[in-house]
Design a protein around this motif. Sequence first.
Motif, PDB file in Angstrom:
ATOM      1  N   VAL A   6      73.552  42.445  57.171  1.00  0.00           N
ATOM      2  CA  VAL A   6      72.388  42.875  56.393  1.00  0.00           C
ATOM      3  C   VAL A   6      72.650  44.299  55.913  1.00  0.00           C
ATOM      4  O   VAL A   6      72.711  45.235  56.709  1.00  0.00           O
ATOM      5  CB  VAL A   6      71.096  42.797  57.233  1.00  0.00           C
ATOM      6  N   PHE A  31      73.835  40.388  52.843  1.00  0.00           N
ATOM      7  CA  PHE A  31      72.542  40.372  52.157  1.00  0.00           C
ATOM      8  C   PHE A  31      72.170  41.805  51.793  1.00  0.00           C
ATOM      9  O   PHE A  31      72.130  42.667  52.673  1.00  0.00           O
ATOM     10  CB  PHE A  31      71.462  39.767  53.066  1.00  0.00           C
ATOM     11  N   VAL A  44      79.270  61.523  48.180  1.00  0.00           N
ATOM     12  CA  VAL A  44      79.582  61.999  49.536  1.00  0.00           C
ATOM     13  C   VAL A  44      80.959  62.661  49.541  1.00  0.00           C
ATOM     14  O   VAL A  44      81.802  62.355  48.708  1.00  0.00           O
ATOM     15  CB  VAL A  44      79.559  60.831  50.560  1.00  0.00           C
ATOM     16  N   HIS A 118      68.310  40.639  47.725  1.00  0.00           N
ATOM     17  CA  HIS A 118      67.859  39.791  48.834  1.00  0.00           C
ATOM     18  C   HIS A 118      67.515  40.687  50.030  1.00  0.00           C
ATOM     19  O   HIS A 118      68.389  41.083  50.794  1.00  0.00           O
ATOM     20  CB  HIS A 118      68.965  38.790  49.206  1.00  0.00           C
ATOM     21  N   CYS A 135      73.547  46.387  59.381  1.00  0.00           N
ATOM     22  CA  CYS A 135      74.131  47.600  58.781  1.00  0.00           C
ATOM     23  C   CYS A 135      73.248  47.974  57.600  1.00  0.00           C
ATOM     24  O   CYS A 135      73.731  48.252  56.507  1.00  0.00           O
ATOM     25  CB  CYS A 135      75.581  47.363  58.380  1.00  0.00           C
ATOM     26  N   ASP A 136      71.932  47.955  57.879  1.00  0.00           N
ATOM     27  CA  ASP A 136      70.940  48.204  56.831  1.00  0.00           C
ATOM     28  C   ASP A 136      70.415  49.635  56.871  1.00  0.00           C
ATOM     29  O   ASP A 136      69.273  49.901  56.511  1.00  0.00           O
ATOM     30  CB  ASP A 136      69.799  47.169  56.907  1.00  0.00           C
ATOM     31  N   GLY A 137      71.260  50.554  57.328  1.00  0.00           N
ATOM     32  CA  GLY A 137      70.977  51.976  57.146  1.00  0.00           C
ATOM     33  C   GLY A 137      70.039  52.589  58.173  1.00  0.00           C
ATOM     34  O   GLY A 137      69.634  51.956  59.150  1.00  0.00           O
ATOM     35  N   ARG A 141      65.574  47.678  59.329  1.00  0.00           N
ATOM     36  CA  ARG A 141      64.483  46.769  59.690  1.00  0.00           C
ATOM     37  C   ARG A 141      64.941  45.808  60.784  1.00  0.00           C
ATOM     38  O   ARG A 141      64.176  45.458  61.676  1.00  0.00           O
ATOM     39  CB  ARG A 141      64.031  45.964  58.462  1.00  0.00           C
ATOM     40  N   ALA A 268      75.729  48.694  63.168  1.00  0.00           N
ATOM     41  CA  ALA A 268      76.894  49.426  62.653  1.00  0.00           C
ATOM     42  C   ALA A 268      76.414  50.453  61.641  1.00  0.00           C
ATOM     43  O   ALA A 268      75.387  50.268  60.985  1.00  0.00           O
ATOM     44  CB  ALA A 268      77.895  48.460  62.004  1.00  0.00           C
ATOM     45  N   GLY A 269      77.177  51.545  61.515  1.00  0.00           N
ATOM     46  CA  GLY A 269      76.845  52.593  60.535  1.00  0.00           C
ATOM     47  C   GLY A 269      75.556  53.315  60.897  1.00  0.00           C
ATOM     48  O   GLY A 269      75.210  53.462  62.074  1.00  0.00           O
ATOM     49  N   GLY A 280      79.263  66.062  56.921  1.00  0.00           N
ATOM     50  CA  GLY A 280      79.862  65.153  55.937  1.00  0.00           C
ATOM     51  C   GLY A 280      80.689  64.034  56.549  1.00  0.00           C
ATOM     52  O   GLY A 280      81.833  63.815  56.141  1.00  0.00           O
ATOM     53  N   SER A 281      80.135  63.318  57.509  1.00  0.00           N
ATOM     54  CA  SER A 281      80.938  62.319  58.231  1.00  0.00           C
ATOM     55  C   SER A 281      80.332  60.932  58.306  1.00  0.00           C
ATOM     56  O   SER A 281      80.975  60.004  58.804  1.00  0.00           O
ATOM     57  CB  SER A 281      81.168  62.788  59.676  1.00  0.00           C
ATOM     58  N   GLY A 282      79.080  60.767  57.847  1.00  0.00           N
ATOM     59  CA  GLY A 282      78.386  59.487  58.051  1.00  0.00           C
ATOM     60  C   GLY A 282      79.124  58.306  57.454  1.00  0.00           C
ATOM     61  O   GLY A 282      79.187  57.230  58.059  1.00  0.00           O
TER      62      GLY A 282
HETATM   63  C1  LIG Z   1      71.693  63.958  51.965  1.00  0.00           C
HETATM   64  C2  LIG Z   1      72.823  63.179  52.556  1.00  0.00           C
HETATM   65  C3  LIG Z   1      74.120  63.549  52.293  1.00  0.00           C
HETATM   66  C4  LIG Z   1      75.178  62.854  52.844  1.00  0.00           C
HETATM   67  N1  LIG Z   1      76.440  63.269  52.588  1.00  0.00           N
HETATM   68  C5  LIG Z   1      77.465  62.659  53.179  1.00  0.00           C
HETATM   69  C6  LIG Z   1      78.783  63.112  52.963  1.00  0.00           C
HETATM   70  O1  LIG Z   1      79.010  64.068  52.228  1.00  0.00           O
HETATM   71  N2  LIG Z   1      79.801  62.455  53.586  1.00  0.00           N
HETATM   72  C7  LIG Z   1      79.574  61.389  54.397  1.00  0.00           C
HETATM   73  O2  LIG Z   1      80.534  60.850  54.953  1.00  0.00           O
HETATM   74  N3  LIG Z   1      78.337  60.927  54.623  1.00  0.00           N
HETATM   75  C8  LIG Z   1      77.272  61.540  54.040  1.00  0.00           C
HETATM   76  N4  LIG Z   1      76.015  61.079  54.265  1.00  0.00           N
HETATM   77  C9  LIG Z   1      75.801  59.940  55.161  1.00  0.00           C
HETATM   78  C10 LIG Z   1      76.137  58.598  54.515  1.00  0.00           C
HETATM   79  O3  LIG Z   1      75.456  58.451  53.299  1.00  0.00           O
HETATM   80  C11 LIG Z   1      75.755  57.483  55.468  1.00  0.00           C
HETATM   81  O4  LIG Z   1      76.156  57.803  56.769  1.00  0.00           O
HETATM   82  C12 LIG Z   1      76.429  56.163  55.072  1.00  0.00           C
HETATM   83  O5  LIG Z   1      75.993  55.767  53.808  1.00  0.00           O
HETATM   84  C13 LIG Z   1      76.116  55.077  56.094  1.00  0.00           C
HETATM   85  O6  LIG Z   1      76.565  53.836  55.623  1.00  0.00           O
HETATM   86  P1  LIG Z   1      75.819  52.495  56.036  1.00  0.00           P
HETATM   87  O7  LIG Z   1      76.565  51.400  55.415  1.00  0.00           O
HETATM   88  O8  LIG Z   1      75.603  52.486  57.500  1.00  0.00           O
HETATM   89  O9  LIG Z   1      74.344  52.635  55.424  1.00  0.00           O
HETATM   90  P2  LIG Z   1      73.861  52.767  53.922  1.00  0.00           P
HETATM   91  O10 LIG Z   1      74.888  53.406  53.082  1.00  0.00           O
HETATM   92  O11 LIG Z   1      72.520  53.404  54.001  1.00  0.00           O
HETATM   93  O12 LIG Z   1      73.706  51.275  53.415  1.00  0.00           O
HETATM   94  C14 LIG Z   1      72.695  50.444  53.892  1.00  0.00           C
HETATM   95  C15 LIG Z   1      72.454  49.341  52.872  1.00  0.00           C
HETATM   96  O13 LIG Z   1      71.504  48.430  53.387  1.00  0.00           O
HETATM   97  C16 LIG Z   1      70.604  48.066  52.352  1.00  0.00           C
HETATM   98  N5  LIG Z   1      69.361  47.647  53.000  1.00  0.00           N
HETATM   99  C17 LIG Z   1      68.475  48.394  53.672  1.00  0.00           C
HETATM  100  N6  LIG Z   1      67.492  47.664  54.165  1.00  0.00           N
HETATM  101  C18 LIG Z   1      67.747  46.388  53.802  1.00  0.00           C
HETATM  102  C19 LIG Z   1      67.086  45.157  54.015  1.00  0.00           C
HETATM  103  N7  LIG Z   1      65.940  45.088  54.731  1.00  0.00           N
HETATM  104  N8  LIG Z   1      67.619  44.022  53.508  1.00  0.00           N
HETATM  105  C20 LIG Z   1      68.782  44.077  52.778  1.00  0.00           C
HETATM  106  N9  LIG Z   1      69.437  45.219  52.528  1.00  0.00           N
HETATM  107  C21 LIG Z   1      68.937  46.366  53.047  1.00  0.00           C
HETATM  108  C22 LIG Z   1      70.463  49.334  51.536  1.00  0.00           C
HETATM  109  O14 LIG Z   1      69.982  49.075  50.226  1.00  0.00           O
HETATM  110  C23 LIG Z   1      71.891  49.855  51.542  1.00  0.00           C
HETATM  111  O15 LIG Z   1      72.640  49.359  50.477  1.00  0.00           O
HETATM  112  C24 LIG Z   1      74.929  61.756  53.706  1.00  0.00           C
HETATM  113  C25 LIG Z   1      73.611  61.366  53.977  1.00  0.00           C
HETATM  114  C26 LIG Z   1      72.564  62.075  53.412  1.00  0.00           C
HETATM  115  C27 LIG Z   1      71.146  61.661  53.729  1.00  0.00           C
END
Ligand SMILES: Cc1cc2nc3c(=O)[nH]c(=O)nc-3n(C[C@H](O)[C@H](O)[C@H](O)COP(=O)(O)OP(=O)(O)OC[C@H]3O[C@@H](n4cnc5c(N)ncnc54)[C@H](O)[C@@H]3O)c2cc1C
Length: 400
Positions: A6, A31, A44, A118, A135-137, A141, A268-269, A280-282
């Motif tokens: 997700v 999804f 980033v 979706h 992995c929905d951030g 949810r 994850a993530g 700058g590591s997320g």
């Molecule tokens: C201001 C800011 C600056 C940053 N700068 C950096 C940087 O310079 N370098 C760096 O390495 N990291 C940086 N980060 C962190 C980085 O953006 C995140 O750590 C990274 O994107 C995490 O990846 P992820 O796949 O876990 O989550 P995300 O990238 O958040 O992806 C989650 C995905 O899930 C989707 N989603 C959410 N809910 C649902 C749902 N219910 N159903 C379906 N889909 C859903 C979202 O639309 C999104 O596409 C920064 C963060 C912020 C806030």
Amino acid sequence: MRIACVGAGPAGLYFALLLKLREPWHDITVFERSAPGVARGWGVVFWGDLLDKLYSTDRESAREIEQASFGWDKMVVDVQGEQVLYPPSRGYGIKRQRLLEILARRALAVGVHIEFDHEVTDPSQLPECDLIVACDGVNSRIRNETKGFQTDVQLGENKYIWLGTDKIFNAFSFPFVHTDSGWIWAHAYGVGAESSTFIVECPAETWVGLGFDTMPHEECLAALEKIFEHSLDGHQLIGQTSDETNAQWLNFRTVTNKHWHDGKTVLAGDAAHTTHFAIGSGTRLAIEDAIALADNLQRHGEVKPALEAYERERRAALAGPQIAARLSAQWYENVDRYIGLEPRKFSTLMRRRRSPLLPHLPPRLAYWLYPTSREIPALRSVRGWAGPGIIWAYNRLRRS
Ligand SMILES: Cc1cc2nc3c(=O)[nH]c(=O)nc-3n(C[C@H](O)[C@H](O)[C@H](O)COP(=O)(O)OP(=O)(O)OC[C@H]3O[C@@H](n4cnc5c(N)ncnc54)[C@H](O)[C@@H]3O)c2cc1C
């Protein structure tokens, strides 16, 4: 195995493409609530270590990511127009939208299904599967609907807004500007041939004092353009991301979870952990989670032992970055403590902001303990034996 991911962020897409590449017999669906090509947030930064990792796991996407990235080799701290160069270092910036497009295309090419538009708000909406990767951030949810993770979320004190600009910052730049309501600063870096990321950060009192708590979005951009006019050189700030929503002022959310997996669901993530953007590591950590999860599934062949090993491995790897991120965020929450120093000393302590001693030392003493440009072996050895004594004496004094 039937696997549902997700969220098509870096964690979900990289995990799906890697596992499918290595074990094509799995049925993997990602999804994603947004449409194809849409990404929230600007660009980033990352460093060469991430590129090395990407090249060693999937050369094809690594090459494309490298080509789409913007390289910088300078870092500049600018306090009211007085600039100080950091010692040389090289890094990269990439637009999130571009990064996700590359990963999504590659995932589709190796046979992953991606269902855009979706949204999944509850695991029960997913088809029957053997593994759910949440992995929905940061506001996951799936995590919030699954009780077993014991999530903790801490709100940072500062306000930030993640903007873009059409100015190309060739150096990773940190302009600090004094206003009648206090200090405000930006983290700015090029992310491509047309734009840069421009994250503005300030204490909550400054934010309220400048009226950003009630100001409409367009006015807020205009006010920020005025405040940062010296750094922006007449260029515009861009407040909309590719999904055409306006960027918002937020407090950074630091997420931790007591458990990373519960039954067949694994985090994850950002759903599992966040680290303040000041380090700058997320994105790197999200991609490393994806690699570790794929590695362990491949190694163990069964979900339960794979998830246990994955959680052990990643929890250990996260300990250092989480401490560094907390200290870094705290440094920015206490900018007032350091900004009175002359810019050269201020920038030295900014570079040392991950030190656990820094918050406990008077800034001038801390600077003396961490000289960089004038570092000489004799001083290092004095610092070696005198430093702990000074810190001990200072803490005694503070407590008495
Ligand atoms: C201001 C800011 C600056 C940053 N700068 C950096 C940087 O310079 N370098 C760096 O390495 N990291 C940086 N980060 C962190 C980085 O953006 C995140 O750590 C990274 O994107 C995490 O990846 P992820 O796949 O876990 O989550 P995300 O990238 O958040 O992806 C989650 C995905 O899930 C989707 N989603 C959410 N809910 C649902 C749902 N219910 N159903 C379906 N889909 C859903 C979202 O639309 C999104 O596409 C920064 C963060 C912020 C806030």
